[in-house]
Scaffold this active site. Structure first.
Site, mmCIF file in Angstrom:
data_model
loop_
_atom_site.group_PDB
_atom_site.id
_atom_site.type_symbol
_atom_site.label_atom_id
_atom_site.label_comp_id
_atom_site.label_asym_id
_atom_site.label_seq_id
_atom_site.Cartn_x
_atom_site.Cartn_y
_atom_site.Cartn_z
ATOM 1 N N GLU A 46 0.834 -1.198 0.000
ATOM 2 C CA GLU A 46 0.000 0.000 0.000
ATOM 3 C C GLU A 46 0.874 1.256 0.000
ATOM 4 O O GLU A 46 1.862 1.342 0.755
ATOM 5 C CB GLU A 46 -0.884 -0.053 1.252
ATOM 6 C CG GLU A 46 -1.832 1.089 1.433
ATOM 7 C CD GLU A 46 -2.671 0.917 2.697
ATOM 8 O OE1 GLU A 46 -3.653 1.663 2.844
ATOM 9 O OE2 GLU A 46 -2.337 0.039 3.533
ATOM 10 N N LYS A 115 -9.147 2.538 -2.294
ATOM 11 C CA LYS A 115 -9.427 1.824 -1.043
ATOM 12 C C LYS A 115 -10.834 2.191 -0.578
ATOM 13 O O LYS A 115 -11.220 3.366 -0.575
ATOM 14 C CB LYS A 115 -8.391 2.225 0.011
ATOM 15 C CG LYS A 115 -8.459 1.453 1.319
ATOM 16 C CD LYS A 115 -7.274 1.830 2.204
ATOM 17 C CE LYS A 115 -7.227 1.032 3.497
ATOM 18 N NZ LYS A 115 -6.009 1.356 4.292
ATOM 19 N N CYS A 173 -5.488 -3.256 2.022
ATOM 20 C CA CYS A 173 -5.289 -3.413 3.472
ATOM 21 C C CYS A 173 -6.582 -3.572 4.267
ATOM 22 O O CYS A 173 -7.156 -4.650 4.318
ATOM 23 C CB CYS A 173 -4.462 -2.243 4.002
ATOM 24 S SG CYS A 173 -3.702 -2.602 5.610
ATOM 25 N N GLY A 381 -11.095 -61.517 5.356
ATOM 26 C CA GLY A 381 -10.121 -62.368 4.685
ATOM 27 C C GLY A 381 -8.746 -61.769 4.874
ATOM 28 O O GLY A 381 -8.440 -60.708 4.323
ATOM 29 N N GLY A 384 -2.292 -61.262 4.777
ATOM 30 C CA GLY A 384 -0.922 -60.910 5.156
ATOM 31 C C GLY A 384 -0.391 -59.779 4.305
ATOM 32 O O GLY A 384 0.778 -59.410 4.412
ATOM 33 N N GLY A 385 -1.256 -59.198 3.455
ATOM 34 C CA GLY A 385 -0.887 -58.045 2.653
ATOM 35 C C GLY A 385 -1.338 -56.752 3.303
ATOM 36 O O GLY A 385 -2.005 -56.745 4.339
ATOM 37 N N GLU A 496 -7.232 -49.724 -6.289
ATOM 38 C CA GLU A 496 -7.670 -50.953 -6.957
ATOM 39 C C GLU A 496 -9.017 -50.744 -7.649
ATOM 40 O O GLU A 496 -9.248 -51.243 -8.755
ATOM 41 C CB GLU A 496 -7.748 -52.086 -5.942
ATOM 42 C CG GLU A 496 -6.385 -52.511 -5.411
ATOM 43 C CD GLU A 496 -6.486 -53.591 -4.337
ATOM 44 O OE1 GLU A 496 -5.469 -54.251 -4.074
ATOM 45 O OE2 GLU A 496 -7.582 -53.763 -3.759
#
Length: 681
Positions: A46, A115, A173, A381, A384-385, A496
């Site tokens: 300004e 302004k 401002c 189910g 293990g992944g 997926e």
């Protein structure tokens, strides 16, 4: 601008109070430096031509005349630069003195905005020198005898003649601190970028408030906001100024300068204005507000800027040096850089908080479903992944929320032709260390019997060979759930679902999918989060098995092992998940065209090694997998059209009920043609 990416900048130049010639020289130097570094918008503080702290000198015609002369000099000495600059000065119009922002471009002052809200409290007595624009102010002003009249007022939009996504307006401002700032009205009438020329003095704690204010203004108005603050050169008689410059977009701070960082340091940020356009399209409440506050009196002034340093990237390989005229210009990279993993925060603390929040939402969604149906238990189910591990851990958290015994969670491991000893062992250890029950159902004989029934040669490892195993596992889970009065928890993730990497009526189906909106790149960090939590709780057995699961290659394990090792690695077949998650984010969240996604992916990944691999992502590799993404995404919609319930936890989801509705027979040809054109180039 290519792809509507604007390099915007803010600067607090060195200045001397009331020395307009010196200040103009500093402003011109900043414009030249910013332009050389690729900026095509530069916002100054300004009253920067005179200094904000001139006091009663603003009543001197000598100062006003010098300020106007300096403005014309700035325009003249930057006439060969294709950049739009917004500078502040005092300006007398028809006997009234205004605090204004002037838009300068290629030798011209294009427009002037005054302004609106003039403070008269505390340290600020601007009403002593400046007036607010009231009804009846002129629409046009003549700045010099040699110039034509230029637009004057609050109803001004400055638009790039080559890109309608770049529409600029200004407020000054105090305007931003008011309940209904002019920027809101500007945005509702089409402005995508707001420049704020400010002289905000520094006080303890004020920087935090200023940061929140700028961020919230850009969020609620769905715009970019470039805030330039007065700095060190201002008078320190009663106040100090820190040069706290901020660039924000859609509620996110893109760049911020340190307080008291010296004068003349330019703050840059690259703003993707198409994001603003897309957000406004999808946010129907924004359009509703527009109807209420549309103003036919707004005037559009067109300007002309040069291509920034990214201009020819669509037609060239990405890895080349900057042609910037600035000697300190870096390689051609976006500022801030494009994040390669948009679903995963880069900083450790933010990532940990994101993980905690996501897990809580997943668990809360499942807990509600469990309590609503009065489920006696849950069946998962457990392979293990990573995906089934996350599903089990989230289910444990949901059971804790419901006050249920974790023994009611039955993890079922179903070894078949491709099951490795590593994943089978991890499944047992995971269930035991989590306090769940576990049951093994060997499905090999069942699958072989099925092969015999349908006449499938077990030595032919085709899609039937693989999918028969996935469907047998789902049948086992569903029947056990019926036996025990339980609910089957789905384990498939968002990535997926996007690629269709699931078996229709197999692992695609469940009674509630806790991972349905979790991308693969985030799954890994969520499991890592649980590992850290286990360490903190002293459960070293759980932490150890989780770390080994994290180190296991992603695989459906549907083909027999090779020399005891996992033979089928998903990413070698469908491509790197980190690339696909990147594509998915920009396709769904922003609706960007393929060429732009390719550009952004090259900026994010080109020359970088793939996760857990020595492979380098060349431009060709990125393009190859982007084409694969589009083919799979369109072809696999039928699997998503009947996906189970599952809580949405992020901005991207594929639920056919609330997030993504697409006909299963839609053609991908338009998108693929665009990529083929890139390939030809």
């Amino acid at each position: 601008m290519k792809y509507s990416i604007l390099r915007a900048a803010a600067v607090s130049p060195s200045l001397i109070v009331a020395d307009c010639d010196y200040n103009a020289g500093q402003i011109i130097s900043c414009i030249k430096d910013a332009y050389a570094d690729g900026a095509r918008l530069l916002v100054f503080p300004e009253l920067c031509i005179t200094g904000y702290t001139c006091g009663d000198l603003f009543a001197q015609d000598t100062l006003l005349s010098a300020a106007l002369k300096a403005l014309l000099r700035i325009a003249d000495e930057t006439r060969n630069l294709g950049i739009i600059s917004v500078v502040g000065l005092p300006l007398a119009v028809d006997g009234v003195r205004y605090n204004v922002a002037a838009f300068v471009n290629k030798g011209e002052v294009l427009a002037v905005t005054p302004k609106l809200y003039i403070p008269n409290y505390g340290e600020f007595y601007e009403r002593r020198w400046f007036s607010p624009p009231v009804r009846g102010i002129p629409d046009m002003v003549r700045l010099s005898d040699s110039m034509c009249e230029v637009p004057f007022g609050l109803n001004l939009l400055l638009q790039d003649k080559d890109d309608s996504h770049f529409k600029l307006a200004a407020e000054i401002c105090e305007d931003a601190w008011t309940p209904f700032s002019p920027s809101v009205r500007h945005a509702l009438n089409g402005a995508t970028v707001i420049a704020n020329l400010s002289a905000s003095n520094e006080l303890v704690g004020k920087a935090d408030y200023r940061r929140q204010l700028v961020s919230s203004l850009s969020a609620k108005s769905l715009c970019a906001y470039v805030y330039s603050d007065a700095g060190h050169g201002e008078s320190s008689t009663d106040m100090v100024f820190s040069g706290h410059n901020i660039i924000a977009m859609n509620g996110s701070i893109r760049a911020e300068s340190p307080l008291f960082d010296g004068c003349g340091r330019i703050l840059f940020a690259d703003l993707d204005l198409e994001r603003i356009y897309q957000d406004r399209l999808r946010t129907t409440s924004f359009a509703s507000c527009r109807e209420d506050f549309a103003d036919d009196s707004y005037r559009t002034v067109f300007f002309d800027i040069d291509e920034n340093i990214f201009g020819d990237m669509a037609d060239c390989p990405i890895g080349f040096q900057s042609a910037s005229k600035s000697s300190h210009a870096a390689d051609r990279v976006l500022v801030p850089p494009v994040e390669p993993h948009p679903f995963v925060p880069e900083k450790d603390a933010e990532r940990a908080e994101r993980s905690r929040s996501v897990v809580e939402m997943q668990a809360e969604g499942l807990a509600k479903r469990l309590s609503h149906i009065h489920a006696k238990g849950a069946v998962i189910g457990l392979s293990g992944g990573l995906d089934s591990t996350l599903a089990l851990l989230v289910t444990c958290r949901a059971f804790d929320k419901c006050g249920l015994d974790r023994k009611g969670i039955l993890a079922v491991t179903m070894p078949c032709f491709g099951t490795s000893s590593r994943t089978r062992g991890n499944a047992y250890m995971l269930a035991e260390s989590s306090g769940c029950s576990i049951k093994e159902v060997d499905i090999r004989e069942s699958v072989l019997c099925h092969f015999k029934d349908i006449g499938q040669d077990e030595s032919v490892h085709d899609v039937t060979y693989e999918n028969a195993q996935a469907r047998e596992r789902t049948q086992v889970l569903m029947d056990i759930a019926n036996q025990t009065g339980s609910i089957v928890i789905g384990t498939g993730d968002l990535s997926e679902l996007a690629l269709g990497w699931c078996t229709y009526n197999g692992d695609q189906m469940s009674m509630y999918g806790v991972n349905a909106s979790i991308p693969k790149s985030l799954v890994r960090y969520l499991v890592s989060y649980f590992s850290d939590e286990a360490d903190k709780q002293g459960n070293s057995k759980l932490a150890t098995v989780l770390r080994d699961i994290l180190a296991t290659p992603v695989s459906p394990e549907l083909l027999p092992p090779s020399d005891g090792e996992i033979a089928q690695k998903t990413e070698e077949i469908v491509g790197p998940y980190e690339l696909h998650d990147f594509f998915l984010y920009y396709v769904l969240r922003w609706g960007f065209p393929p060429a732009k996604i390719y550009f952004l992916a090259c900026m994010a990944f080109s020359g970088k090694k793939a996760q857990d691999s020595e492979q380098i992502y060349s431009d060709e590799i990125i393009l190859r997998w982007l084409k694969s993404f589009y083919r799979r995404f369109f072809a696999q919609q039928f699997k998503r059209s009947c996906m189970p319930d599952g809580a949405k936890v992020g901005t991207v989801s594929l639920s056919p009920r609330g997030d993504w509705r697409m006909p299963s027979d839609a053609s991908a040809s338009l998108w693929l043609k665009e990529l083929e054109a890139l390939e030809t180039k």
